[in-house]
Design a protein around this motif. Structure first.
Motif, PDB file in Angstrom:
ATOM      1  N   ARG A 146      19.980 -23.474  50.823  1.00  0.00           N
ATOM      2  CA  ARG A 146      20.195 -22.074  50.422  1.00  0.00           C
ATOM      3  C   ARG A 146      21.671 -21.786  50.212  1.00  0.00           C
ATOM      4  O   ARG A 146      22.047 -21.059  49.288  1.00  0.00           O
ATOM      5  N   PHE A 147      22.515 -22.361  51.064  1.00  0.00           N
ATOM      6  CA  PHE A 147      23.959 -22.148  50.947  1.00  0.00           C
ATOM      7  C   PHE A 147      24.482 -22.753  49.649  1.00  0.00           C
ATOM      8  O   PHE A 147      25.212 -22.095  48.893  1.00  0.00           O
ATOM      9  N   ILE A 148      24.104 -23.991  49.363  1.00  0.00           N
ATOM     10  CA  ILE A 148      24.563 -24.646  48.132  1.00  0.00           C
ATOM     11  C   ILE A 148      24.051 -23.904  46.901  1.00  0.00           C
ATOM     12  O   ILE A 148      24.782 -23.697  45.923  1.00  0.00           O
ATOM     13  N   ALA A 149      22.790 -23.490  46.942  1.00  0.00           N
ATOM     14  CA  ALA A 149      22.227 -22.753  45.802  1.00  0.00           C
ATOM     15  C   ALA A 149      22.976 -21.453  45.563  1.00  0.00           C
ATOM     16  O   ALA A 149      23.222 -21.072  44.410  1.00  0.00           O
ATOM     17  N   CYS A 150      23.364 -20.781  46.636  1.00  0.00           N
ATOM     18  CA  CYS A 150      24.090 -19.508  46.486  1.00  0.00           C
ATOM     19  C   CYS A 150      25.475 -19.712  45.878  1.00  0.00           C
ATOM     20  O   CYS A 150      25.875 -18.961  44.982  1.00  0.00           O
ATOM     21  N   ILE A 151      26.203 -20.718  46.350  1.00  0.00           N
ATOM     22  CA  ILE A 151      27.573 -20.892  45.834  1.00  0.00           C
ATOM     23  C   ILE A 151      27.579 -21.443  44.407  1.00  0.00           C
ATOM     24  O   ILE A 151      28.621 -21.421  43.743  1.00  0.00           O
ATOM     25  N   ILE A 152      26.443 -21.950  43.940  1.00  0.00           N
ATOM     26  CA  ILE A 152      26.337 -22.364  42.545  1.00  0.00           C
ATOM     27  C   ILE A 152      25.851 -21.206  41.670  1.00  0.00           C
ATOM     28  O   ILE A 152      26.401 -20.940  40.593  1.00  0.00           O
ATOM     29  N   CYS A 153      24.832 -20.510  42.140  1.00  0.00           N
ATOM     30  CA  CYS A 153      24.169 -19.497  41.304  1.00  0.00           C
ATOM     31  C   CYS A 153      24.938 -18.189  41.210  1.00  0.00           C
ATOM     32  O   CYS A 153      24.910 -17.544  40.160  1.00  0.00           O
ATOM     33  N   VAL A 154      25.592 -17.770  42.289  1.00  0.00           N
ATOM     34  CA  VAL A 154      26.299 -16.487  42.233  1.00  0.00           C
ATOM     35  C   VAL A 154      27.433 -16.514  41.201  1.00  0.00           C
ATOM     36  O   VAL A 154      27.548 -15.586  40.392  1.00  0.00           O
TER      37      VAL A 154
END
Length: 258
Positions: A146-154
């Protein structure tokens, strides 16, 4: 005096306890980044939830924010004959401030609350304990993707929102009779004002804000207790805490990077 100092001391201790636990969670999450290649499927699933599913809402938000920004500034600038720089104002505002902050608020409200609720349900119904029993670290299995997905998607959503907002500003600047700035003039002032530094500042904010959303949602979810009522409280707590930390981080980053 004791009745006053005791509650104050408890609040101070609780604040430092929460801060310490969040920093420990952040450290563990960063440590498990090395496991990311083995969790690609989980990361891609979270990216679809955070990024792809948010695109329609982000487009509507950014489009109307850009139009409102152009309308309010354009009408005022027209009084002084300065409407030709409206493209620069909309571009700066969207790229450096409104794009990162509004998009992060949207992700925190739409995705962060869902993350906190999902992890809260798993905590309350002892699914987290079951993972530990199976020797599966919840931070590696749940928080890290979830952390990696957030720092990529945001950051990707911020770029998307910036572009939509700038288009909305151009549209209202050209069609509103009190403003009427041609598309060529709008984009000339925009390209003259926007530099790589401004884009970099906006994307730096987006990465930090995305980290805050994921970290807060995971921490609140893991700390949930009290059944259904506790899950509802955790959802609200996640959104409120994310908003507050995003605003604090926005000021700090603006101060440091300006």
């Amino acid at each position: 005096m004791t009745k006053f100092l005791e509650p104050l001391g408890k609040r101070i201790l609780y604040f430092h306890q929460v801060l310490g636990e969040m920093l420990i969670l952040l450290w563990k999450t960063l440590y498990y980044f090395r496991e990311a290649p083995r969790n690609v499927q989980s990361i891609l699933t979270q990216m679809a939830i955070i990024g792809y599913d948010t695109l329609p809402v982000a487009a509507v938000m950014a489009f109307f924010v850009g139009m409102v920004l152009a309308l309010q500034t354009g009408v005022e600038l027209q009084k002084y004959g300065g409407q030709n720089i409206i493209g620069a104002i909309v571009g700066h505002s969207m790229v450096r401030e409104l794009g990162p902050v509004m998009t992060s608020f949207l992700v925190a409200g739409r995705v962060g609350s869902a993350m906190a609720a999902e992890l809260g349900v798993m905590t309350v119904y002892e699914e987290i304990d079951a993972l530990k029993t199976l020797d599966i670290d919840p931070v590696r299995y749940l928080a890290m993707p979830r952390f990696i997905a957030c720092i990529i998607c945001v950051p990707a959503l911020v770029i998307y929102s910036d572009c939509i907002g700038i288009v909305g500003g151009a549209l209202i600047s050209n069609l509103h009779p009190q403003i009427f700035v041609s598309y060529a003039t709008y984009y000339d002032s925009l390209t003259a004002a926007l530099k790589i530094k401004e884009i970099g500042i906006g994307l730096t904010k987006a990465v930090v804000f995305g980290s805050i959303v994921a970290l807060v949602a995971c921490y609140v979810g893991f700390a949930t207790s009290g059944g259904a009522r506790g899950i509802g409280q955790s959802t609200t707590r996640s959104v409120v805490l994310s908003f507050m930390l995003i605003l604090v981080a926005d000021y700090v980053l603006t101060r440091v990077l300006m």
